[in-house]
Enzyme design. Sequence first.
Site, PDB file in Angstrom:
ATOM      1  N   GLY A   1       0.834  -1.192   0.000  1.00 10.79           N
ATOM      2  CA  GLY A   1       0.000   0.000   0.000  1.00 10.79           C
ATOM      3  C   GLY A   1       0.868   1.241   0.000  1.00 10.79           C
ATOM      4  O   GLY A   1       2.041   1.198  -0.345  1.00 10.79           O
ATOM      5  N   CYS A   2       0.303   2.341   0.393  1.00 11.47           N
ATOM      6  CA  CYS A   2       1.000   3.618   0.406  1.00 11.47           C
ATOM      7  C   CYS A   2       2.358   3.491   1.095  1.00 11.47           C
ATOM      8  O   CYS A   2       2.446   3.026   2.223  1.00 11.47           O
ATOM      9  CB  CYS A   2       0.131   4.662   1.116  1.00 11.47           C
ATOM     10  SG  CYS A   2       0.937   6.252   1.299  1.00 11.47           S
ATOM     11  N   PHE A   3       3.392   3.907   0.410  1.00  8.31           N
ATOM     12  CA  PHE A   3       4.733   3.709   0.959  1.00  8.31           C
ATOM     13  C   PHE A   3       5.038   4.553   2.184  1.00  8.31           C
ATOM     14  O   PHE A   3       5.908   4.215   2.981  1.00  8.31           O
ATOM     15  CB  PHE A   3       5.821   3.854  -0.091  1.00  8.31           C
ATOM     16  CG  PHE A   3       5.765   5.003  -1.060  1.00  8.31           C
ATOM     17  CD1 PHE A   3       5.162   6.218  -0.776  1.00  8.31           C
ATOM     18  CD2 PHE A   3       6.359   4.856  -2.301  1.00  8.31           C
ATOM     19  CE1 PHE A   3       5.148   7.255  -1.693  1.00  8.31           C
ATOM     20  CE2 PHE A   3       6.360   5.891  -3.234  1.00  8.31           C
ATOM     21  CZ  PHE A   3       5.746   7.095  -2.926  1.00  8.31           C
TER      22      PHE A   3
END
EC number: 1.8.4.11
Length: 163
Positions: free
Chosen positions: A12-14
């Site tokens: 997901g979002c880093f």
Amino acid sequence: MENLKKAYIAGGCFWGMEDLFRVRPGVVDTEVGYIGGVNENPTYENHPGHAEGIEITYDTRQTSFKELLDYFFRVHDPTTVDRQGNDKGSSYRSAVFIQNDEEKQITEEVIKIVNESGRWNGPVVTQLEPAAHFWPAEGYHQDYLVKNPNGYTCHFERFGTFL
């Protein structure tokens, strides 16, 4: 530094992943970026096929690849395809970028343990992808939640260890 190794994961979002891994025992550095896609020099606006991933540099005297994966499967939902929280699309897929046969075997073993635990509501759909070139993200993405402590994240520790 023979004790330092790198691991490449996406969940997901880093930003959220980096923020949690940066403080793990044995992790000496993290960097967010793009991995597993089709273009060179990807950017946030143009990274077809790339996952938002993180490069983790860790000291094998203090932690192991298996322990990193144990944490990885606790801080994101590995049972959703191409989605974490509000973020949707292949950029937000759950993936481990495998560098060698040992990492593949360890990843398969940990996935089996996670599935057998029954803690998640479905089976792990994390993709095992061959390691690819890691392209560091733009500077404003690095350490984003340190710079923006109220920024969005969908990552948090959901369970204790699977191991």
